[in-house]
Motif scaffolding. Structure first.
Motif, PDB file in Angstrom:
ATOM      1  N   LEU A   1     -47.834  96.021 -35.695  1.00 27.37           N
ATOM      2  CA  LEU A   1     -48.605  96.784 -34.728  1.00 27.37           C
ATOM      3  C   LEU A   1     -49.610  97.692 -35.426  1.00 27.37           C
ATOM      4  O   LEU A   1     -49.298  98.307 -36.451  1.00 27.37           O
ATOM      5  N   SER A   2     -50.794  97.790 -34.856  1.00 28.90           N
ATOM      6  CA  SER A   2     -51.778  98.737 -35.373  1.00 28.90           C
ATOM      7  C   SER A   2     -51.392 100.152 -34.967  1.00 28.90           C
ATOM      8  O   SER A   2     -50.500 100.360 -34.128  1.00 28.90           O
ATOM      9  N   ARG A   3     -52.078 101.131 -35.546  1.00 20.14           N
ATOM     10  CA  ARG A   3     -51.797 102.516 -35.194  1.00 20.14           C
ATOM     11  C   ARG A   3     -52.074 102.766 -33.715  1.00 20.14           C
ATOM     12  O   ARG A   3     -51.306 103.445 -33.030  1.00 20.14           O
ATOM     13  N   GLY A   4     -53.150 102.178 -33.213  1.00 20.83           N
ATOM     14  CA  GLY A   4     -53.460 102.322 -31.795  1.00 20.83           C
ATOM     15  C   GLY A   4     -52.413 101.681 -30.905  1.00 20.83           C
ATOM     16  O   GLY A   4     -52.094 102.191 -29.823  1.00 20.83           O
ATOM     17  N   ALA A   5     -51.867 100.544 -31.364  1.00 18.41           N
ATOM     18  CA  ALA A   5     -50.822  99.866 -30.590  1.00 18.41           C
ATOM     19  C   ALA A   5     -49.566 100.725 -30.525  1.00 18.41           C
ATOM     20  O   ALA A   5     -48.921 100.822 -29.470  1.00 18.41           O
ATOM     21  N   HIS A   6     -49.218 101.358 -31.641  1.00 15.79           N
ATOM     22  CA  HIS A   6     -48.058 102.247 -31.635  1.00 15.79           C
ATOM     23  C   HIS A   6     -48.263 103.393 -30.642  1.00 15.79           C
ATOM     24  O   HIS A   6     -47.338 103.758 -29.900  1.00 15.79           O
ATOM     25  N   ALA A   7     -49.494 103.951 -30.625  1.00 14.85           N
ATOM     26  CA  ALA A   7     -49.781 105.050 -29.696  1.00 14.85           C
ATOM     27  C   ALA A   7     -49.697 104.571 -28.250  1.00 14.85           C
ATOM     28  O   ALA A   7     -49.195 105.293 -27.371  1.00 14.85           O
TER      29      ALA A   7
ATOM     30  N   GLY B   1     -54.588  87.425 -35.228  1.00  9.76           N
ATOM     31  CA  GLY B   1     -54.332  87.686 -36.637  1.00  9.76           C
ATOM     32  C   GLY B   1     -52.942  88.235 -36.873  1.00  9.76           C
ATOM     33  O   GLY B   1     -52.041  88.109 -36.049  1.00  9.76           O
ATOM     34  N   SER B   2     -52.782  88.885 -38.026  1.00 12.57           N
ATOM     35  CA  SER B   2     -51.473  89.438 -38.372  1.00 12.57           C
ATOM     36  C   SER B   2     -51.248  90.813 -37.763  1.00 12.57           C
ATOM     37  O   SER B   2     -50.133  91.333 -37.821  1.00 12.57           O
ATOM     38  N   GLU B   3     -52.303  91.396 -37.178  1.00  6.56           N
ATOM     39  CA  GLU B   3     -52.182  92.724 -36.580  1.00  6.56           C
ATOM     40  C   GLU B   3     -52.288  92.632 -35.069  1.00  6.56           C
ATOM     41  O   GLU B   3     -53.156  91.936 -34.539  1.00  6.56           O
ATOM     42  N   ILE B   4     -51.403  93.326 -34.386  1.00 10.72           N
ATOM     43  CA  ILE B   4     -51.425  93.399 -32.930  1.00 10.72           C
ATOM     44  C   ILE B   4     -52.043  94.725 -32.529  1.00 10.72           C
ATOM     45  O   ILE B   4     -51.523  95.787 -32.870  1.00 10.72           O
ATOM     46  N   ASP B   5     -53.192  94.660 -31.842  1.00 14.43           N
ATOM     47  CA  ASP B   5     -53.819  95.909 -31.402  1.00 14.43           C
ATOM     48  C   ASP B   5     -53.454  96.168 -29.949  1.00 14.43           C
ATOM     49  O   ASP B   5     -52.621  95.484 -29.361  1.00 14.43           O
ATOM     50  N   GLU B   6     -54.111  97.160 -29.342  1.00 12.21           N
ATOM     51  CA  GLU B   6     -53.708  97.589 -28.001  1.00 12.21           C
ATOM     52  C   GLU B   6     -54.281  96.749 -26.876  1.00 12.21           C
ATOM     53  O   GLU B   6     -53.995  97.001 -25.697  1.00 12.21           O
ATOM     54  N   GLU B   7     -55.077  95.703 -27.181  1.00  9.82           N
ATOM     55  CA  GLU B   7     -55.734  94.937 -26.128  1.00  9.82           C
ATOM     56  C   GLU B   7     -54.738  94.348 -25.129  1.00  9.82           C
ATOM     57  O   GLU B   7     -54.980  94.336 -23.925  1.00  9.82           O
ATOM     58  N   TRP B   8     -53.611  93.848 -25.653  1.00 10.25           N
ATOM     59  CA  TRP B   8     -52.661  93.161 -24.781  1.00 10.25           C
ATOM     60  C   TRP B   8     -51.438  94.028 -24.455  1.00 10.25           C
ATOM     61  O   TRP B   8     -50.418  93.513 -24.005  1.00 10.25           O
ATOM     62  N   LEU B   9     -51.574  95.329 -24.629  1.00  7.48           N
ATOM     63  CA  LEU B   9     -50.475  96.246 -24.326  1.00  7.48           C
ATOM     64  C   LEU B   9     -50.795  97.060 -23.077  1.00  7.48           C
ATOM     65  O   LEU B   9     -51.967  97.293 -22.771  1.00  7.48           O
ATOM     66  N   PRO B  10     -49.798  97.509 -22.333  1.00  8.88           N
ATOM     67  CA  PRO B  10     -50.053  98.264 -21.098  1.00  8.88           C
ATOM     68  C   PRO B  10     -50.724  99.597 -21.394  1.00  8.88           C
ATOM     69  O   PRO B  10     -50.380 100.288 -22.355  1.00  8.88           O
ATOM     70  N   ALA B  11     -51.675  99.973 -20.538  1.00  9.66           N
ATOM     71  CA  ALA B  11     -52.403 101.227 -20.712  1.00  9.66           C
ATOM     72  C   ALA B  11     -51.767 102.321 -19.874  1.00  9.66           C
ATOM     73  O   ALA B  11     -51.376 102.097 -18.729  1.00  9.66           O
ATOM     74  N   ALA B  12     -51.681 103.514 -20.457  1.00 14.03           N
ATOM     75  CA  ALA B  12     -51.070 104.638 -19.748  1.00 14.03           C
ATOM     76  C   ALA B  12     -51.826 104.981 -18.474  1.00 14.03           C
ATOM     77  O   ALA B  12     -51.249 105.471 -17.509  1.00 14.03           O
ATOM     78  N   SER B  13     -53.128 104.696 -18.432  1.00 11.89           N
ATOM     79  CA  SER B  13     -53.924 105.009 -17.251  1.00 11.89           C
ATOM     80  C   SER B  13     -53.473 104.218 -16.033  1.00 11.89           C
ATOM     81  O   SER B  13     -53.701 104.613 -14.897  1.00 11.89           O
TER      82      SER B  13
END
Length: 484
Positions: free
Chosen positions: A342-348, A375-387
């Motif tokens: 997970l990227s730092r943004g994904a963790h957040a 790629g090898s990093e998962i960013d926040e694109e496919w994660l639920p947004a708090a908004s």
């Protein structure tokens, strides 16, 4: 070979038990009073103490209240005429491994002898589990270092050594079955079966047969004798999930099993003996279920001997990142193709989400993100947004609706989602909110939520179950119930 001491004033009963213990290859001595028991313990420390609670010269508990050093590494088993709630609690506090209900059933005693484990060995095993947890954050099948989970671990360590009934409370997806499995794996019953049954997923017309079994010809379609869960779990542990969903008439029979260790198959008049440890669980408010008439009060008291409350994922802080990393490693092992992180943004993003579906929802989100990440990093694109969770001033929105918007909504140019049959999944129609008045009965709120989600998904059951975080069988049962 172990050495057993039987403290029993009934000579016939003591003689029967002594003969059985000797046949199992152990040495044995008998005492008919507290005074005689004290003398024999001085002569030789017992590995197993079978202690009657009612003796001519006092209460059997008096022998334990003396804090006798000779009993520090002795497996204690209490014998009583009735397995009352008070006896169960007191036995647990004194560290009793089990208790036998009189008249003593030879099969129960034989099973107890087969799972003898010295308290010192159990303590050493728990020390190893704790050391592994400090190194990896894993406690048996559970993961987490938060203070809330450390409390749960201490409770598991304490109750696993005993035979008392455990009642696990927690929201759906918090890992109640994993806690039950941990209790079983750390108990003296670990080498015997562990069976789990979801009382809410069984058909009301078949649940009695599934749990207690049936005789051939007892009803239409009963072409052979069937062993129920209590028979198949003999000597081990039976986990009853969603126990508040059990029909009231069946709760009476469950209460009898807990109190006497006996039951009858459907269509039979022969009493069956069972030696099973029961662990129950619910995602509802059990007291409210009693008040609403969905659960017997006496059954609640009998199940709630040792309650364990599981915290929701949103209250476990850094455990979310720890669990996420473990899930991603698990997905990589199953799917191949290398590990992803997970990227730092994904963790957040994960830390900001409220996780209405708890650990089960986290697993589903990460599986989808792992598949979609190129790629090898998962960013926040496919994660639920708090908004997507709304604000305090906005109308009450179901967690499932927000979760659907954030995770299942596809970009405009993306291909349609396909079901198991290869056909496109019907698009979710509009209507993203479900307003439920404060004070609505929990069962009615659940009904509104399921039906609204089912309608929003265009009658697509697979997607409805995924959004709600329930099994297909549970969804089928609920829809059938609502349409009666």
């Amino acid at each position: 070979m172990a050495h057993a001491l039987i403290v029993e004033d009934d000579e016939d009963s003591a003689r029967m038990m002594a003969a059985l213990v000797a046949r199992e290859g152990h040495s044995v001595m008998c005492a008919n009073s507290l005074a005689a028991a004290r003398r024999l313990m001085v002569m030789q420390r017992p590995d197993l103490l079978l202690l009657d609670l009612h003796l001519p010269d006092g209460d059997g508990f008096a022998l334990l209240d003396e804090k006798n050093e000779a009993l520090s590494d002795t497996v204690l088993v209490l014998m009583t005429g009735q397995a009352s709630l008070e006896t169960s609690i007191r036995a647990m506090r004194l560290g009793a491994a089990d208790y036998l209900v009189k008249p003593i059933n030879p099969q129960h005693l034989k099973g107890l002898l087969s799972r003898l484990i010295a308290p010192s060995q159990l303590r050493a095993e728990f020390d190893e589990v704790e050391e592994l947890w400090r190194e990896t954050g894993r406690f048996g099948p559970l993961i987490g270092r938060s203070q809330e989970m450390q409390r749960v671990y201490r409770q598991i360590s304490r109750v696993a050594r005993t035979a008392v009934t455990v009642f696990i409370h927690g929201e759906s997806g918090t890992g109640k079955e994993l806690v039950a499995r941990a209790v079983h794996d750390m108990s003296r019953r670990r080498d015997q079966p562990f069976l789990a049954v979801n009382c809410g997923a069984l058909s009301p017309s078949l649940i009695e047969s599934e749990i207690f079994g049936h005789e051939r010809g007892s009803f239409t379609g009963a072409e052979r004798q069937h062993q129920g869960f209590f028979e198949r779990a003999h000597g081990g542990t039976l986990f009853l999930d969603e126990v508040t969903e059990m029909p009231l008439e069946l709760q009476v029979k469950l209460l009898r099993v807990l109190e006497t260790g006996t039951f009858m198959r459907v269509g039979s008049t022969q009493v069956q003996q069972t030696d099973v440890r029961v662990i129950a669980a619910t995602n509802r408010d059990a007291a409210a279920a009693v008040a609403n008439g969905r659960m017997r009060e006496d059954l609640l008291y009998r199940l709630n001997v040792f309650p364990i409350a599981l915290p929701p994922l949103r209250e476990r802080g850094d455990d979310i990142g720890l669990i996420a990393s473990d899930f991603l490693q698990e997905v990589a092992r199953q799917e191949g193709g290398g590990t992803k992180h997970l990227s730092r943004g994904a963790h957040a993003r994960l830390a900001a989400w409220r996780w209405p579906g708890n650990v089960r929802e986290l697993r589903n989100v990460l599986q989808r993100a792992w598949v979609m990440a190129s790629g090898s990093e998962i960013d926040e694109e496919w994660l639920p947004a708090a908004s997507a969770q709304g604000t305090a001033d906005a109308p009450v929105r179901t967690p499932q609706a927000a979760y659907g918007d954030a995770v299942f909504a596809m970009p405009p140019a993306a291909a349609p989602e396909l079901g198991r049959d290869g056909a496109p999944v019907p698009p979710a129609p509009g209507g993203q909110q479900l307003v439920i008045e404060i004070g609505t009965q929990l069962a009615d709120a659940e009904r509104q939520l399921i039906l609204a989600t089912y309608e929003r998904c265009g009658g697509h059951k697979e997607r409805t179950a995924a959004l709600l975080g329930i099994s297909m069988k549970t969804l089928y049962n609920r829809l059938k119930e609502y349409r009666q």
